[in-house]
Motif scaffolding. Structure first.
Motif, PDB file in Angstrom:
ATOM      1  N   GLN A  11       0.820  -1.208   0.000  1.00 58.87           N
ATOM      2  CA  GLN A  11       0.000   0.000   0.000  1.00 58.87           C
ATOM      3  C   GLN A  11       0.855   1.259   0.000  1.00 58.87           C
ATOM      4  N   THR A  12       1.921   1.257   0.775  1.00 58.36           N
ATOM      5  CA  THR A  12       2.770   2.455   0.894  1.00 58.36           C
ATOM      6  C   THR A  12       4.092   2.327   0.146  1.00 58.36           C
ATOM      7  N   GLY A  13       4.391   1.149  -0.378  1.00 58.24           N
ATOM      8  CA  GLY A  13       5.622   0.959  -1.144  1.00 58.24           C
ATOM      9  C   GLY A  13       6.682   0.135  -0.440  1.00 58.24           C
ATOM     10  N   CYS A  14       6.545  -0.092   0.885  1.00 60.34           N
ATOM     11  CA  CYS A  14       7.573  -0.832   1.617  1.00 60.34           C
ATOM     12  C   CYS A  14       7.646  -2.289   1.176  1.00 60.34           C
ATOM     13  N   ALA A  15       6.487  -2.951   1.067  1.00 62.56           N
ATOM     14  CA  ALA A  15       6.493  -4.356   0.649  1.00 62.56           C
ATOM     15  C   ALA A  15       7.011  -4.495  -0.780  1.00 62.56           C
ATOM     16  N   LYS A  16       6.693  -3.542  -1.633  1.00 69.00           N
ATOM     17  CA  LYS A  16       7.196  -3.548  -3.006  1.00 69.00           C
ATOM     18  C   LYS A  16       8.721  -3.432  -3.006  1.00 69.00           C
ATOM     19  N   ALA A  51       8.632 -21.754  -7.854  1.00 71.14           N
ATOM     20  CA  ALA A  51       8.214 -21.446  -6.483  1.00 71.14           C
ATOM     21  C   ALA A  51       7.631 -20.037  -6.504  1.00 71.14           C
ATOM     22  N   VAL A  52       6.875 -19.696  -5.481  1.00 69.31           N
ATOM     23  CA  VAL A  52       6.269 -18.367  -5.384  1.00 69.31           C
ATOM     24  C   VAL A  52       6.674 -17.738  -4.052  1.00 69.31           C
ATOM     25  N   ILE A  53       7.265 -16.540  -4.114  1.00 70.02           N
ATOM     26  CA  ILE A  53       7.663 -15.815  -2.907  1.00 70.02           C
ATOM     27  C   ILE A  53       6.784 -14.569  -2.798  1.00 70.02           C
ATOM     28  N   ILE A  54       6.123 -14.407  -1.658  1.00 73.38           N
ATOM     29  CA  ILE A  54       5.167 -13.311  -1.465  1.00 73.38           C
ATOM     30  C   ILE A  54       5.613 -12.420  -0.316  1.00 73.38           C
ATOM     31  N   VAL A  55       5.616 -11.118  -0.569  1.00 75.25           N
ATOM     32  CA  VAL A  55       5.873 -10.115   0.472  1.00 75.25           C
ATOM     33  C   VAL A  55       4.635  -9.231   0.541  1.00 75.25           C
ATOM     34  N   CYS A  56       3.980  -9.184   1.698  1.00 79.81           N
ATOM     35  CA  CYS A  56       2.737  -8.417   1.758  1.00 79.81           C
ATOM     36  C   CYS A  56       2.610  -7.633   3.055  1.00 79.81           C
ATOM     37  N   ALA A  57       1.980  -6.491   2.935  1.00 78.76           N
ATOM     38  CA  ALA A  57       1.689  -5.636   4.082  1.00 78.76           C
ATOM     39  C   ALA A  57       0.239  -5.846   4.499  1.00 78.76           C
ATOM     40  N   THR A  58      -0.105  -5.299   5.663  1.00 78.69           N
ATOM     41  CA  THR A  58      -1.489  -5.276   6.133  1.00 78.69           C
ATOM     42  C   THR A  58      -1.909  -3.828   6.265  1.00 78.69           C
ATOM     43  N   GLY A  92       5.642 -11.022   5.904  1.00 78.37           N
ATOM     44  CA  GLY A  92       4.714  -9.929   6.139  1.00 78.37           C
ATOM     45  C   GLY A  92       5.386  -8.711   6.743  1.00 78.37           C
ATOM     46  N   LEU A  93       4.919  -7.537   6.332  1.00 80.55           N
ATOM     47  CA  LEU A  93       5.375  -6.280   6.923  1.00 80.55           C
ATOM     48  C   LEU A  93       4.220  -5.701   7.731  1.00 80.55           C
ATOM     49  N   GLY A  94       4.441  -5.515   9.020  1.00 79.29           N
ATOM     50  CA  GLY A  94       3.363  -5.044   9.876  1.00 79.29           C
ATOM     51  C   GLY A  94       3.849  -4.129  10.974  1.00 79.29           C
ATOM     52  N   ASP A  95       2.926  -3.745  11.822  1.00 78.46           N
ATOM     53  CA  ASP A  95       3.195  -2.842  12.938  1.00 78.46           C
ATOM     54  C   ASP A  95       2.398  -3.361  14.127  1.00 78.46           C
TER      55      ASP A  95
END
Length: 612
Positions: A11-16, A51-58, A92-95
């Motif tokens: 959403q904010t660019g960090c996970a990208k 394989a599939v590697i996923i990086v995602c935010a919440t 995952g990237l979270g707070d």
């Protein structure tokens, strides 16, 4: 030839940024890899890769980022395709300030397992509250990922994998061509092309007293179109700011660039081949990068416009920026320091120097004067675009079809080392002259009024958390007046508002008091600094008569509870207080009270709109 896709929900660019970094590392290890948003990589293509590697935010309260929402909807379907044995990994990237910490990463990992996919490693959960941010958890997760990923590659590919490749800069995606006589691109084409609706600034008022430490603005926008777009209570408006002229001038001076030079950006042949490979697997066109779109049809942009309206030069650089500029440092000590910041081992030092202090790209370049000769294509490839900021809409369209308002606190603070910082978007909005026109995007959220206007609502919104509730109350009153049923409103909408001083930051005081005088609203206020002891919204909730009223509304009358404001302590404190009130007024056990509140959340009767 198959490859490993590194997919992001950001959403904010960090996970990208993290996904792109991992993809670069994979390529340096000689692992064929591509990177794109989750929604740009169909589920049917998962069976065509190694394989599939996923990086995602919440985002929000456990919501998916916009660029993975379609994928998530499809994954949840009962008839979703099976991923029998497909290797995957999720980070995952979270707070941890938020109640649903890393919710999307947890749910995506669990759902893929349900569908038969095989996890390479346990899911990784980064926490922005850590001293070194998400890097604390990312580094050990990667140390486990790389050997496990190599193990599932075909023999001929695995044999060519380089476990510890030398540090190197990969080729950029773009080539920048200076042009003369081209048609300059209109500014709106390089300011977030997804923004659709033209608005004009109608009013811009400070609604806190001049001697209050915080400047809070009530800004009214007028839709320019004859037929304005539709929005609902609880929706948000996305606004993209531009960079400040002194910062743009400083960047031009520091880099030795001419602001008037017209440039055109296009993909390199190698980047185009990567796009073709992605398109061949996904059977669809991968979206073009915005800077390429800005140069379409023979148009060009000035370097000044590129720095003003596109590149987020006032943002805070991440690790890859330091990795890049280290290669252009002429001084050995500076090069060593930058290389440390650009390495996984230097994550804690980078967080202390840059992330915690909110240094900008310009400030970093000024701190390292020996960095010279960075090509423009390299910077465009490294500095992200300005992202739109989202604000709760604080008006109801039913009250005025052609306008919308926001209630915005101007971000102004000091870092741990005393550096003064301001928010790019809030400062830009504060200084906008009246009649200024620009484009915005309206977005629907999960923060919604009940379907029935007869359902009671309890709204708890300290500070600018009150913004969406102004829209709620306006909408409810307009509905009731149209139906001539306003006599039931006082008992059916209860607002808790908190601030520091009744005389300095009591936002929309006259409006609330007018509604109360007309028996259209029940209002409880908490002014934390008006006496020699602190009074918060939770203090008011604990008052016997008020607590009893809230409990009766929730347990007997089917009320919906809404909480909006800062995510740090308030939301959890409010929910803990309500659980205590359930124990006091309904004689529930602590476990029963918690279970009751949890059941309300599952039914959508408790909704949160909070931010860190």
């Amino acid at each position: 030839m198959p490859f490993v896709p590194f997919l992001y929900g950001s959403q904010t660019g960090c996970a990208k940024e993290v996904a792109e970094r991992l993809c670069r590392q994979a390529i340096m290890k000689n692992i064929p890899a591509e990177c794109c948003a989750l929604d740009d990589f169909p589920l049917s293509s998962y069976t065509d890769v190694w394989a599939v590697i996923i990086v995602c935010a919440t985002t929000g309260q456990g919501d998916t980022p916009d660029n993975m929402s379609k994928t998530w909807t499809k994954v949840l379907r009962k008839d979703c395709i099976k991923f029998d044995g497909i290797p995957f990994a999720v980070f995952g990237l979270g707070d941890s300030c938020y109640e649903k910490f890393n919710w999307v990463a947890k749910m995506m990992h669990n759902r893929l397992v349900q569908l038969g996919a095989k996890p390479l490693v346990h899911r990784g959960l980064g926490d922005e509250q850590e001293a070194s941010g998400y890097e604390k958890d990312l580094s050990p997760w990667l140390a486990q990922l790389w050997p496990e990923l190599s193990a599932v590659l075909p023999d001929d590919v695995r044999q060519g994998v380089i476990a510890s490749p030398p540090q190197q800069l990969l080729d950029t995606q773009f080539e920048v061509v200076t042009v003369d006589g081209a048609t300059p691109q209109p500014k709106e084409h390089i300011v977030c092309p997804e923004l659709k609706h033209q608005v004009s600034v109608l009013s811009n008022e400070r609604i806190t007293s001049e001697d209050h430490f915080q400047d809070v603005r009530h800004i009214t926008f007028q839709f320019v179109a004859d037929e304005p777009p539709v929005y609902n209570p609880g929706d948000v408006v996305a606004i993209a700011p531009s960079n400040n002229k002194p910062v743009v001038d400083g960047m031009l001076s520091r880099l030795g660039w001419s602001g008037d030079q017209l440039v055109s950006m296009r993909y390199t042949e190698k980047a185009l081949s990567h796009h073709k490979r992605l398109n061949n697997v996904t059977k669809q066109e991968t979206p073009l990068h915005p800077v390429v779109t800005a140069s379409a049809d023979g148009r060009a942009v000035t370097v000044r416009d590129l720095l003003t309206y596109y590149l987020d030069i006032e943002g805070t650089p991440r690790q890859y920026f330091f990795e890049v500029i280290a290669c252009f440092a002429k001084d050995a000590e500076e090069q060593e320091r930058l290389a440390e910041f650009g390495s996984p081992e230097g994550a804690a030092e980078l967080h202390k120097y840059c992330i915690r202090e909110k240094r900008s790209y310009l400030e970093v370049l000024q701190d390292f004067p020996s960095v010279k000769g960075i090509p423009m294509d390299r910077l465009i490839d490294t500095i992200p675009c300005i992202r739109p900021r989202e604000f709760s809409i604080s008006s109801a369209q039913i009250a005025n079809k052609t306008q919308l308002t926001i209630t915005m606190a101007v971000v102004d603070f000091k870092t741990p080392y005393g550096r003064q910082r301001t928010g790019l978007c809030t400062t830009w909005l504060k200084d906008l002259p009246l009649q200024t026109q620009f484009k915005v995007l309206l977005k629907t959220t999960g923060f919604k009024l009940p379907a029935s206007p007869e359902t009671p609502i309890i709204m708890i919104g300290p500070g600018t958390g009150v913004a969406p509730f102004r829209a709620f109350v306006q909408h409810r009153i307009a509905e009731a007046e149209a139906a001539k049923s306003g006599d039931t409103l006082k008992d059916n909408q209860v607002l808790f508002f908190g601030c520091r001083y009744s005389s300095k930051d009591f936002m929309y005081q006259s409006e609330w008091e007018d509604y109360c005088a007309r028996n259209l609203l029940t209002l409880y206020t908490a002014f934390s600094r008006d006496q020699n002891y602190k009074v918060y919204v939770t203090t008011k909730l604990r008052e016997a008569a008020i607590g009893k009223q809230v409990v009766e509304l929730l347990t007997d009358k089917g009320a919906h509870l809404y909480i909006a404001g800062n995510a740090k302590n308030m939301p959890s404190d409010v929910q803990e207080t309500i659980c205590d009130m359930l124990q006091s007024h309904r004689l529930m056990t602590a476990d029963a009270a918690t279970a009751f509140l949890t059941s309300l959340k599952r039914k959508g009767r408790v909704q949160l709109d909070t931010w860190a």
